[in-house]
Motif scaffolding. Structure first.
Motif, PDB file in Angstrom:
ATOM      1  N   GLY A 276      13.328  58.957 126.864  1.00 50.33           N
ATOM      2  CA  GLY A 276      12.567  57.719 126.835  1.00 50.33           C
ATOM      3  C   GLY A 276      11.700  57.507 125.626  1.00 50.33           C
ATOM      4  O   GLY A 276      10.839  56.626 125.613  1.00 50.33           O
ATOM      5  N   VAL A 277      11.919  58.295 124.561  1.00 47.60           N
ATOM      6  CA  VAL A 277      11.161  58.145 123.320  1.00 47.60           C
ATOM      7  C   VAL A 277      12.160  57.817 122.206  1.00 47.60           C
ATOM      8  O   VAL A 277      12.987  58.667 121.837  1.00 47.60           O
ATOM      9  CB  VAL A 277      10.384  59.423 122.971  1.00 47.60           C
ATOM     10  N   GLY A 278      12.100  56.610 121.695  1.00 49.07           N
ATOM     11  CA  GLY A 278      13.047  56.211 120.665  1.00 49.07           C
ATOM     12  C   GLY A 278      13.093  54.705 120.512  1.00 49.07           C
ATOM     13  O   GLY A 278      12.249  53.981 121.065  1.00 49.07           O
ATOM     14  N   PRO A 279      14.085  54.193 119.784  1.00 50.90           N
ATOM     15  CA  PRO A 279      14.215  52.743 119.589  1.00 50.90           C
ATOM     16  C   PRO A 279      14.447  52.037 120.926  1.00 50.90           C
ATOM     17  O   PRO A 279      15.371  52.400 121.678  1.00 50.90           O
ATOM     18  CB  PRO A 279      15.433  52.618 118.678  1.00 50.90           C
ATOM     19  N   ALA A 280      13.631  51.051 121.223  1.00 46.96           N
ATOM     20  CA  ALA A 280      13.703  50.388 122.532  1.00 46.96           C
ATOM     21  C   ALA A 280      15.091  49.832 122.847  1.00 46.96           C
ATOM     22  O   ALA A 280      15.579  50.002 123.974  1.00 46.96           O
ATOM     23  CB  ALA A 280      12.640  49.298 122.622  1.00 46.96           C
ATOM     24  N   PRO A 281      15.779  49.152 121.894  1.00 43.57           N
ATOM     25  CA  PRO A 281      17.122  48.629 122.221  1.00 43.57           C
ATOM     26  C   PRO A 281      18.091  49.737 122.642  1.00 43.57           C
ATOM     27  O   PRO A 281      18.892  49.551 123.565  1.00 43.57           O
ATOM     28  CB  PRO A 281      17.566  47.960 120.916  1.00 43.57           C
ATOM     29  N   LEU A 282      18.023  50.900 121.973  1.00 41.09           N
ATOM     30  CA  LEU A 282      18.911  52.013 122.343  1.00 41.09           C
ATOM     31  C   LEU A 282      18.566  52.535 123.730  1.00 41.09           C
ATOM     32  O   LEU A 282      19.470  52.773 124.558  1.00 41.09           O
ATOM     33  CB  LEU A 282      18.789  53.140 121.314  1.00 41.09           C
ATOM     34  N   LEU A 283      17.287  52.697 124.019  1.00 43.27           N
ATOM     35  CA  LEU A 283      16.890  53.198 125.334  1.00 43.27           C
ATOM     36  C   LEU A 283      17.348  52.250 126.435  1.00 43.27           C
ATOM     37  O   LEU A 283      17.778  52.689 127.517  1.00 43.27           O
ATOM     38  CB  LEU A 283      15.374  53.384 125.388  1.00 43.27           C
ATOM     39  N   GLN A 284      17.269  50.972 126.173  1.00 41.90           N
ATOM     40  CA  GLN A 284      17.717  49.994 127.171  1.00 41.90           C
ATOM     41  C   GLN A 284      19.210  50.101 127.406  1.00 41.90           C
ATOM     42  O   GLN A 284      19.676  50.023 128.554  1.00 41.90           O
ATOM     43  CB  GLN A 284      17.320  48.593 126.707  1.00 41.90           C
ATOM     44  N   ARG A 285      19.980  50.295 126.325  1.00 42.02           N
ATOM     45  CA  ARG A 285      21.436  50.453 126.496  1.00 42.02           C
ATOM     46  C   ARG A 285      21.762  51.712 127.282  1.00 42.02           C
ATOM     47  O   ARG A 285      22.740  51.747 128.033  1.00 42.02           O
ATOM     48  CB  ARG A 285      22.132  50.504 125.124  1.00 42.02           C
ATOM     49  N   LEU A 286      20.949  52.747 127.113  1.00 42.35           N
ATOM     50  CA  LEU A 286      21.165  53.989 127.837  1.00 42.35           C
ATOM     51  C   LEU A 286      20.700  53.914 129.282  1.00 42.35           C
ATOM     52  O   LEU A 286      21.011  54.795 130.090  1.00 42.35           O
ATOM     53  CB  LEU A 286      20.420  55.144 127.142  1.00 42.35           C
ATOM     54  N   GLY A 287      19.947  52.866 129.596  1.00 39.87           N
ATOM     55  CA  GLY A 287      19.385  52.756 130.937  1.00 39.87           C
ATOM     56  C   GLY A 287      18.234  53.697 131.178  1.00 39.87           C
ATOM     57  O   GLY A 287      17.981  54.128 132.313  1.00 39.87           O
ATOM     58  N   VAL A 288      17.526  54.028 130.097  1.00 41.37           N
ATOM     59  CA  VAL A 288      16.405  54.965 130.157  1.00 41.37           C
ATOM     60  C   VAL A 288      15.094  54.190 130.142  1.00 41.37           C
ATOM     61  O   VAL A 288      14.920  53.275 129.327  1.00 41.37           O
ATOM     62  CB  VAL A 288      16.455  55.945 128.960  1.00 41.37           C
ATOM     63  N   GLY A 289      14.182  54.544 131.035  1.00 40.16           N
ATOM     64  CA  GLY A 289      12.876  53.909 131.016  1.00 40.16           C
ATOM     65  C   GLY A 289      12.143  54.247 129.732  1.00 40.16           C
ATOM     66  O   GLY A 289      12.148  55.402 129.279  1.00 40.16           O
ATOM     67  N   VAL A 290      11.504  53.259 129.130  1.00 40.47           N
ATOM     68  CA  VAL A 290      10.828  53.450 127.854  1.00 40.47           C
ATOM     69  C   VAL A 290       9.472  54.104 128.091  1.00 40.47           C
ATOM     70  O   VAL A 290       8.561  53.498 128.642  1.00 40.47           O
ATOM     71  CB  VAL A 290      10.652  52.112 127.106  1.00 40.47           C
TER      72      VAL A 290
END
Length: 560
Positions: A276-290
């Motif tokens: 959950g630590v990283g570029p927000a668009p990538l985290l969203q694609r991964l389905g990971v809570g930011v």
């Protein structure tokens, strides 16, 4: 290995990765008997015998049991190829499978880090930590080199081949000076590589640093423990979830003070992203809570890209190809067992050349390597069936930048790795100059008595377009991956960690490995990774930093 922590799964520090950096940290942190350390290593113990035989790198490099068999994404600049980008996955990490070369680079490399706003990271600041991490065995300037009994032993090449001597003589005749110590702060020139080999055996970071620490009661090392996620309470890292195998229930280990990521340039970036630590668009694609949107995680990825020329030796010349077969190999094994100079105790690269792609440059921007043996086409470090020799070159500081991005939250799925080799026009220009330099070095009168003909790329490749086509179809990584958790001030939108290596915007989370390098050193990355870990250990322990070294002279390339 025992645990004196108050709770069996709670430690002061949890280190993810027992590679070069993790091994140094484990040793230095556990010097304090008042703290406890748990080290998680995704791979097995370093019991594979080929790890400890220097020539065994040919076997270990392609062994998935002790390596991450990563592959890059294809581009037109690699002729649509996916390039194997192997990293170590065992105690010692890549220091257990690498070419054992010890190469610090130029003082200007680190001065540029400090100029980016990273306080305490100039060459003068870092030189004492280079010295603390090494045990230089041989002649040296002891104001610049270390003789630490508990450091990595750095020795000189003791297996000297007449072809290598002829190659060096040819370089000198072309105006490239012989350099007795390229790690002295003056890199320019030609000579034999210094290596992490002693008494005929590889000395990995695990052997030099981790193994001595295991005699202490305040450390526990867990092997075959693949980190799946960092555990957070708010923005504070409090532990790590890990798996022993796919489909097996996950386990957790808690960190009372810090979680320290030393998993390497690829895995550190991926672990941050899936946590959950990283570029927000990538985290969203991964389905990971930011947990924290940090745009630079996985970006700024760089690597050295090399093209190698091969020439066939004249009949009767005993190159590595002949010495590695039949009765001759038996003799070499016997010599190795008696701790005599032997091909089994050599690094894959024997001779270095640090030189300039174009006249007028202040310092070398190319590294060339030479070996009195020929490698098979398309097979990295696999000896061919005919006698020959190999020389290659790469650009010190490539401008091409790529990324590492998790494909899913499944830690058994390799991430997307895109170095974008040769994508920058300057990289193509310098690479061409390096290839032409290598061809000149292989064509000197001094080497001519040993050379029959060039086989790769062959005499038909003469124009820039023909040489670049060869580079695209045959070039390869040098396994020098850096930059995906770049060090820089908070004002730098690409920075991931500050100059104390703490992750921006987080608490109790630090990165200590090659991923923090803001830019590529003009060298192999192993020596600088050891230095980073030595310096980080003092930062973590709150110790006064070692006193900066006296001013070093500029690289002497301009005087060559």
């Amino acid at each position: 290995m025992t645990d004196t922590a108050r709770d069996a799964d709670s430690f002061d520090y949890v280190i993810v990765g027992a590679g070069a950096a993790g091994s140094v940290l484990a040793n230095r942190l556990t010097e304090d008997p008042g703290v406890t350390v748990c080290v998680l290593e995704a791979g097995p113990p370093d019991r594979n015998p080929f790890i400890h035989i220097p020539a065994g790198f040919i076997k270990t490099l392609h062994d998935p049991a002790i390596t991450w068999q990563f592959r890059t994404e294809p581009t037109e600049n690699t002729a649509g190829r996916r390039i194997a980008t192997v990293q170590g996955r065992t105690l010692g990490g890549s220091s257990s499978i690498n070419g054992m070369i010890y190469n610090r680079g130029q003082p200007a490399d680190l001065d540029s880090w400090a100029q980016r706003g990273n306080r305490g990271w100039s060459y003068a600041d870092c030189l004492p930590y280079y010295r603390r991490s090494e045990n230089r065995i041989g002649l040296c300037d002891e104001t610049r080199r270390g003789r630490q009994v508990d450091g990595i032993p750095i020795t000189d090449m003791d297996w000297i081949h007449p072809i290598s001597e002829a190659f060096i003589a040819g370089c000198v005749a072309l105006g490239i000076p012989r350099n007795p110590d390229y790690n002295s702060g003056d890199q320019v020139g030609v000579g034999y590589f210094q290596r992490a080999i002693r008494n005929g055996r590889r000395v990995s970071a695990a052997r030099a640093f981790l193994r001595p620490a295991l005699s202490r009661p305040n450390i526990e090392v867990r092997t075959n423990a693949r980190a799946a996620a960092i555990l957070f309470e708010g923005r504070r890292a409090v532990g790590v979830r890990y798996l022993h195998a796919r489909g097996v229930p996950a386990r957790e280990v808690r960190a009372r003070r810090e979680v320290i990521l030393s998993a390497g340039t690829v895995n550190t970036a991926r672990l941050l992203q899936v946590s959950g630590v990283g570029p927000a668009p990538l985290l969203q694609r991964l389905g990971v809570g930011v947990v924290h949107a940090l745009a630079g995680v996985g970006e700024n990825f760089r690597d050295h890209y090399a093209s190698r020329f091969v020439v066939r030796a004249r009949p009767g010349v005993p190159t590595l190809n002949e010495l590695s077969r039949g009765l001759r190999l038996g003799v070499e094994i016997l010599r190795w067992g008696l701790r005599r100079p032997s091909i089994l105790a050599t690094a894959p690269s024997h001779v270095h050349v640090f030189w300039k792609s174009f006249e007028g440059l202040d310092a070398p921007d190319l590294q060339c390597v030479f070996t009195p043996g020929s490698y098979a086409e398309g097979k990295v470090y696999v000896l061919d069936d005919y006698p020959g020799m190999t020389a290659g070159a790469w650009q010190h500081r490539p401008e091409s930048v790529g990324w590492v991005r998790a494909r899913s939250t499944d830690v058994f799925e390799d991430p997307e790795i895109q170095p974008n080799y040769l994508s920058h026009p300057m990289d193509r220009r310098v690479h061409l100059a390096g290839m032409r330099l290598v061809r000149r070095l292989l064509s000197t009168p001094q080497l001519a008595p040993y050379v029959e003909r060039e086989t790769l790329p062959g005499p038909k490749a003469q124009s820039d377009d023909e040489l670049l086509d060869f580079a695209r179809r045959n070039g390869s990584t040098t396994y020098h991956l850096i930059g995906t958790a770049r060090m820089g001030p908070a004002t730098d939108p690409t920075a991931v960690v500050d100059d104390r290596l703490l992750v921006h915007g987080m608490e109790g989370l630090r990165v200590v490995d090659a991923s923090i390098m803001p830019s590529m050193p003009s060298a192999n990355t192993y020596a600088t990774t050891l230095m980073i870990a030595e310096k980080a250990a003092d930062l973590i322990r709150g110790r006064q930093p070692l006193a900066p070294a006296e001013a070093e002279p500029a690289d002497a390339a301009s005087t060559a």
